[in-house]
Design an enzyme around this catalytic site. Sequence first.
Site, PDB file in Angstrom:
ATOM      1  N   TRP A 108     -37.160 -22.664  24.931  1.00 28.00           N
ATOM      2  CA  TRP A 108     -36.538 -23.246  23.758  1.00 28.00           C
ATOM      3  C   TRP A 108     -36.544 -22.365  22.523  1.00 28.00           C
ATOM      4  O   TRP A 108     -37.541 -21.765  22.184  1.00 28.00           O
ATOM      5  CB  TRP A 108     -37.218 -24.572  23.413  1.00 28.00           C
ATOM      6  CG  TRP A 108     -36.630 -25.066  22.194  1.00 28.00           C
ATOM      7  CD1 TRP A 108     -37.168 -25.009  20.963  1.00 28.00           C
ATOM      8  CD2 TRP A 108     -35.319 -25.591  22.065  1.00 28.00           C
ATOM      9  NE1 TRP A 108     -36.264 -25.500  20.053  1.00 28.00           N
ATOM     10  CE2 TRP A 108     -35.126 -25.845  20.707  1.00 28.00           C
ATOM     11  CE3 TRP A 108     -34.275 -25.857  22.967  1.00 28.00           C
ATOM     12  CZ2 TRP A 108     -33.935 -26.372  20.212  1.00 28.00           C
ATOM     13  CZ3 TRP A 108     -33.098 -26.380  22.481  1.00 28.00           C
ATOM     14  CH2 TRP A 108     -32.947 -26.636  21.109  1.00 28.00           C
ATOM     15  N   HIS A 142     -32.341 -16.248  18.965  1.00 35.09           N
ATOM     16  CA  HIS A 142     -32.996 -15.033  18.468  1.00 35.09           C
ATOM     17  C   HIS A 142     -32.772 -13.852  19.398  1.00 35.09           C
ATOM     18  O   HIS A 142     -32.575 -12.726  18.958  1.00 35.09           O
ATOM     19  CB  HIS A 142     -34.494 -15.280  18.305  1.00 35.09           C
ATOM     20  CG  HIS A 142     -34.824 -16.096  17.099  1.00 35.09           C
ATOM     21  ND1 HIS A 142     -34.743 -15.600  15.821  1.00 35.09           N
ATOM     22  CD2 HIS A 142     -35.205 -17.388  16.953  1.00 35.09           C
ATOM     23  CE1 HIS A 142     -35.068 -16.537  14.942  1.00 35.09           C
ATOM     24  NE2 HIS A 142     -35.352 -17.641  15.605  1.00 35.09           N
ATOM     25  N   ASP A 196     -42.183 -17.279  16.200  1.00 32.09           N
ATOM     26  CA  ASP A 196     -42.322 -18.727  16.433  1.00 32.09           C
ATOM     27  C   ASP A 196     -43.521 -19.025  17.319  1.00 32.09           C
ATOM     28  O   ASP A 196     -44.172 -20.050  17.176  1.00 32.09           O
ATOM     29  CB  ASP A 196     -41.065 -19.289  17.117  1.00 32.09           C
ATOM     30  CG  ASP A 196     -39.936 -19.556  16.128  1.00 32.09           C
ATOM     31  OD1 ASP A 196     -40.234 -19.766  14.935  1.00 32.09           O
ATOM     32  OD2 ASP A 196     -38.766 -19.562  16.558  1.00 32.09           O
ATOM     33  N   ARG A 234     -47.010 -18.726  15.197  1.00 31.13           N
ATOM     34  CA  ARG A 234     -47.211 -19.331  13.878  1.00 31.13           C
ATOM     35  C   ARG A 234     -48.247 -20.448  13.868  1.00 31.13           C
ATOM     36  O   ARG A 234     -48.719 -20.835  12.800  1.00 31.13           O
ATOM     37  CB  ARG A 234     -45.889 -19.787  13.266  1.00 31.13           C
ATOM     38  CG  ARG A 234     -45.181 -20.871  14.018  1.00 31.13           C
ATOM     39  CD  ARG A 234     -43.784 -21.064  13.486  1.00 31.13           C
ATOM     40  NE  ARG A 234     -43.757 -21.905  12.277  1.00 31.13           N
ATOM     41  CZ  ARG A 234     -42.630 -22.317  11.692  1.00 31.13           C
ATOM     42  NH1 ARG A 234     -41.463 -21.961  12.186  1.00 31.13           N
ATOM     43  NH2 ARG A 234     -42.666 -23.076  10.631  1.00 31.13           N
ATOM     44  N   HIS A 263     -40.260 -18.740   7.447  1.00 29.83           N
ATOM     45  CA  HIS A 263     -39.112 -18.884   8.343  1.00 29.83           C
ATOM     46  C   HIS A 263     -37.908 -19.543   7.669  1.00 29.83           C
ATOM     47  O   HIS A 263     -36.854 -19.657   8.273  1.00 29.83           O
ATOM     48  CB  HIS A 263     -39.494 -19.706   9.580  1.00 29.83           C
ATOM     49  CG  HIS A 263     -40.469 -19.018  10.483  1.00 29.83           C
ATOM     50  ND1 HIS A 263     -40.149 -18.615  11.771  1.00 29.83           N
ATOM     51  CD2 HIS A 263     -41.761 -18.641  10.302  1.00 29.83           C
ATOM     52  CE1 HIS A 263     -41.209 -18.045  12.326  1.00 29.83           C
ATOM     53  NE2 HIS A 263     -42.198 -18.046  11.462  1.00 29.83           N
ATOM     54  N   HIS A 285     -36.988 -11.348  13.692  1.00 25.98           N
ATOM     55  CA  HIS A 285     -36.938 -12.812  13.742  1.00 25.98           C
ATOM     56  C   HIS A 285     -36.272 -13.404  12.489  1.00 25.98           C
ATOM     57  O   HIS A 285     -35.420 -14.294  12.592  1.00 25.98           O
ATOM     58  CB  HIS A 285     -38.360 -13.358  13.875  1.00 25.98           C
ATOM     59  CG  HIS A 285     -38.406 -14.830  14.106  1.00 25.98           C
ATOM     60  ND1 HIS A 285     -38.257 -15.383  15.361  1.00 25.98           N
ATOM     61  CD2 HIS A 285     -38.550 -15.878  13.257  1.00 25.98           C
ATOM     62  CE1 HIS A 285     -38.321 -16.700  15.266  1.00 25.98           C
ATOM     63  NE2 HIS A 285     -38.503 -17.023  14.008  1.00 25.98           N
ATOM     64  N   ASP A 297     -33.332 -16.119  11.788  1.00 28.59           N
ATOM     65  CA  ASP A 297     -33.550 -17.389  11.073  1.00 28.59           C
ATOM     66  C   ASP A 297     -32.572 -17.574   9.916  1.00 28.59           C
ATOM     67  O   ASP A 297     -32.044 -18.660   9.713  1.00 28.59           O
ATOM     68  CB  ASP A 297     -34.985 -17.464  10.526  1.00 28.59           C
ATOM     69  CG  ASP A 297     -35.976 -17.984  11.565  1.00 28.59           C
ATOM     70  OD1 ASP A 297     -35.542 -18.494  12.622  1.00 28.59           O
ATOM     71  OD2 ASP A 297     -37.200 -17.885  11.315  1.00 28.59           O
ATOM     72  N   HIS A 315     -32.164 -23.297   8.225  1.00 29.99           N
ATOM     73  CA  HIS A 315     -33.318 -22.581   7.683  1.00 29.99           C
ATOM     74  C   HIS A 315     -33.123 -22.270   6.201  1.00 29.99           C
ATOM     75  O   HIS A 315     -33.982 -21.645   5.572  1.00 29.99           O
ATOM     76  CB  HIS A 315     -33.580 -21.294   8.470  1.00 29.99           C
ATOM     77  CG  HIS A 315     -34.267 -21.545   9.777  1.00 29.99           C
ATOM     78  ND1 HIS A 315     -35.568 -21.198  10.021  1.00 29.99           N
ATOM     79  CD2 HIS A 315     -33.826 -22.152  10.898  1.00 29.99           C
ATOM     80  CE1 HIS A 315     -35.907 -21.565  11.240  1.00 29.99           C
ATOM     81  NE2 HIS A 315     -34.863 -22.148  11.806  1.00 29.99           N
ATOM     82  N   HIS A 374     -31.882 -30.212  13.655  1.00 32.90           N
ATOM     83  CA  HIS A 374     -32.393 -28.844  13.759  1.00 32.90           C
ATOM     84  C   HIS A 374     -32.318 -28.345  15.209  1.00 32.90           C
ATOM     85  O   HIS A 374     -31.837 -27.241  15.473  1.00 32.90           O
ATOM     86  CB  HIS A 374     -33.826 -28.770  13.230  1.00 32.90           C
ATOM     87  CG  HIS A 374     -34.292 -27.375  12.985  1.00 32.90           C
ATOM     88  ND1 HIS A 374     -34.305 -26.802  11.732  1.00 32.90           N
ATOM     89  CD2 HIS A 374     -34.742 -26.425  13.829  1.00 32.90           C
ATOM     90  CE1 HIS A 374     -34.741 -25.556  11.821  1.00 32.90           C
ATOM     91  NE2 HIS A 374     -35.024 -25.309  13.088  1.00 32.90           N
ATOM     92  N   ASP A 376     -30.358 -25.262  16.725  1.00 29.32           N
ATOM     93  CA  ASP A 376     -31.217 -24.211  17.262  1.00 29.32           C
ATOM     94  C   ASP A 376     -30.867 -23.895  18.707  1.00 29.32           C
ATOM     95  O   ASP A 376     -31.005 -22.751  19.137  1.00 29.32           O
ATOM     96  CB  ASP A 376     -32.672 -24.681  17.212  1.00 29.32           C
ATOM     97  CG  ASP A 376     -33.539 -23.719  16.445  1.00 29.32           C
ATOM     98  OD1 ASP A 376     -33.005 -22.757  15.880  1.00 29.32           O
ATOM     99  OD2 ASP A 376     -34.753 -23.946  16.410  1.00 29.32           O
TER     100      ASP A 376
END
Length: 404
Positions: free
Chosen positions: A24, A29, A68, A71, A83, A152, A156, A162, A185, A189
């Site tokens: 996921w 990215h 991700d 974090r 982010h 990254h 984002d 974001h 989101h 995403d």
Amino acid sequence: MRFPSVSLFALAIGAGVIPEALAWGAVGHEVVATIAQMHLHPSVMPKLCDILNYRGDCHLAPVAAWADRIRGQAKYRWTGPLHYIGATDDYPSSTCLFPGSNGWEGRTHINVLSGIRNTTNVLQEYEEFRRAGIDTANVETYVQDALKFLIHFLGDMHMPLHLTGRDRGGNGDKVSFDGRTTNLHSLWDGLLIAQRLRTLPSNYTKPLPIPEVEDNLRDTIYDPYIRRLVWEGLLGKYEDEVESWLTCPSPEPFQEVPTSTFQLIMSWMLRSSSSKDGGLGVDDEVLCPYHWAQPIHQLNCLIVFPKALDEPPYNSFSFDADEEESEGHVCGESNDHDFEDFLTSKAKKSRYLELDTPEYAGFIKEQWIVEKLLTQGGIRLAAVLNWLFAEPVEGELQKRFVSL
Ligand SMILES: *[C@@H]1O[C@H](CO)[C@@H](O)[C@H](O)[C@H]1NC(C)=O
Ligand SMILES: *[C@@H]1O[C@H](CO)[C@@H](O)[C@H](O)[C@H]1NC(C)=O
């Protein structure tokens, strides 16, 4: 000839096993990183592989979602707010501020645009030291982290959610997609991308006659999607505008010729404190994340937040009490099974606002909105990395974007 190891056909008939490459949130990215890699100056990739400490096959995609993954660790918990960015009182689609008179939410300089500026500065300094022959062994981890964060963050900042603080970047907005409950989101995403992967023209399972593309693919399930972004996007509909994606506004010239030192100092002060980049101090003539982010933020008002979300009956249940507790934007909170459900067509009737409609998902698909964002992210990441690391040989045009 190389073919993707997992065919789209297998996916379309509902393969129960989700390949690792499709974990996921990572796909967007990884697509951005792969497109960037295709556009690097030949002198750049070896330096990046060196920083990343790769032995053997070296790619940027595998580190693109690292930020991700880490974090949640104590050591990196402070990086969470890096982010995203959100302006105070920004509330798309009705109020669209980037920022307004009340500035930004959260701590100063702890946001995705400052993150891009700072990691670039770290890498620039490292490269200067390296070129000067100064030993950089003691900063290896620091520099490696900076590169992984930069890869990254460029991704984002090309995800509109974001760039707004509303409902934690849409994490708090429950919606339905093809009858299944998800949130706004997660939809942006990954679900919109997953839907694309399922409905791709079959001709992209074959390699393109472009070595720069094929040499940088890794036999993933999204290879055909990348081929399409290059073929129909970069070499098609975006051919004439790609260069404009990289421009930054040049500093404003003095309004009038200063006649005294005092005036000169005053005008310099006014200029340096101008809010041209939203008071963030992140933009210059080469790298201007704020300038690039502005039209992406606008998408939140134009399309991302549907008006119906703020009208009855949907305006009454966008937030669940327990969710208000959790902090900040999080990608991939509860999304693993959303994604799996979506791919395996596990039917569930959702009571939330349905967004797999011609007016919403259909429009986004038709307009190539997600595709354009992913491609822009890739091109801009390549430009920044080339600007930082490229060593053009004598006589070679110093291009920040090596065209295919
Ligand atoms: C970026 O650098 C500035 C100045 O050193 C610092 O105040 C800020 O906290 C840094 N932000 C990030 C995201 O690293
Ligand atoms: C693949 O098919 C689409 C039409 O569905 C076409 O527009 C595109 O040019 C084709 N791509 C290649 C690489 O032939």
